[in-house]
Scaffold this active site. Structure first.
Site, PDB file in Angstrom:
ATOM      1  N   GLY A  15     -83.899 -27.557  55.702  1.00  0.00           N
ATOM      2  CA  GLY A  15     -83.816 -26.106  55.708  1.00  0.00           C
ATOM      3  C   GLY A  15     -85.122 -25.468  55.279  1.00  0.00           C
ATOM      4  N   GLY A  17     -86.939 -22.343  52.633  1.00  0.00           N
ATOM      5  CA  GLY A  17     -86.788 -21.535  51.432  1.00  0.00           C
ATOM      6  C   GLY A  17     -88.109 -20.880  51.098  1.00  0.00           C
ATOM      7  N   GLY A  18     -88.236 -20.424  49.874  1.00  0.00           N
ATOM      8  CA  GLY A  18     -89.434 -19.734  49.438  1.00  0.00           C
ATOM      9  C   GLY A  18     -90.693 -20.575  49.522  1.00  0.00           C
ATOM     10  CE  LYS A  37     -88.351 -28.330  48.645  1.00  0.00           C
ATOM     11  NZ  LYS A  37     -87.678 -27.452  47.727  1.00  0.00           N
ATOM     12  CG  ASP A 130     -86.244 -18.982  41.527  1.00  0.00           C
ATOM     13  OD1 ASP A 130     -85.490 -18.034  41.218  1.00  0.00           O
ATOM     14  OD2 ASP A 130     -86.341 -19.423  42.677  1.00  0.00           O
TER      15      ASP A 130
END
Length: 186
Positions: A15, A17-18, A37, A130
């Site tokens: 997926g 994300g940020g 990532k 976070d």
């Protein structure tokens, strides 16, 4: 989806994300499954800002705790920058709770796991930045594990982070101030 990034053979998508697109991959040098990532251009286009973020990530690489997903590598292939993490099987705490309360004993066990991890990280001045149910993975052995530890600075915070963090963001961060260990505990 790419076939490979550096010496990481892509096995599937995890997926986005940020921190960008995430892939389950096989480290062909070490023979282990990892999460790669790929950082988006909005994060990598400012060299000075990127270098400050990479310095933070190098500090995160020194963390070694069973309840923090390890960051193994900060890599680059051509213009593409990427981060390589320990691949953690399980489900995000957010999907586990999904509006339901956890059994008290189980919630306490998770809390103990996470508090111990925070104590170690905060002891070396590394802040998660976070913490919310989406950034905590529950492993098949029912252990809580922080994901993306200390890397919220890569995403730049701002309105996007406020929207994602919702009720979990500390008041000082809502006011535009930089968070610290107290913000993690909030």
């Amino acid at each position: 989806m790419p076939d490979a990034i550096a010496h990481y053979k892509i096995l599937g998508s995890l997926g986005a994300g940020g921190l960008g697109e995430a892939y389950r991959a096989r480290d062909t040098n070490l023979g282990r499954t990892v999460a790669v990532k790929v950082l988006p251009a909005r994060i990598t286009r400012d060299p000075a800002r990127l270098e400050a973020r990479v310095a933070t990530a190098r500090r995160v690489m020194d963390l070694s705790h069973p309840n923090i997903a390890m960051l193994f590598e900060i890599g680059q292939e051509g213009d593409q920058r990427f981060l390589v993490f320990e691949f953690v099987q399980g489900q995000p705490l957010a999907s586990l709770i999904n509006g339901r309360a956890l059994h008290v004993r189980r919630a306490l066990e998770f809390g103990i796991n996470l508090a111990d991890a925070l104590a170690d990280a905060h002891g070396v001045d590394v802040v998660h930045g976070d913490i919310r149910p989406d950034t905590i993975m529950i492993t098949p052995k029912d252990r809580a594990k922080f994901m993306n530890f200390g890397l919220s600075a890569f995403t730049g915070g701002g309105a996007g982070r406020v929207a994602a963090a919702g009720p979990y963001i500390a008041p000082e961060e809502l006011a535009g101030q930089t968070g610290d260990s107290r913000s993690d505990i909030y």
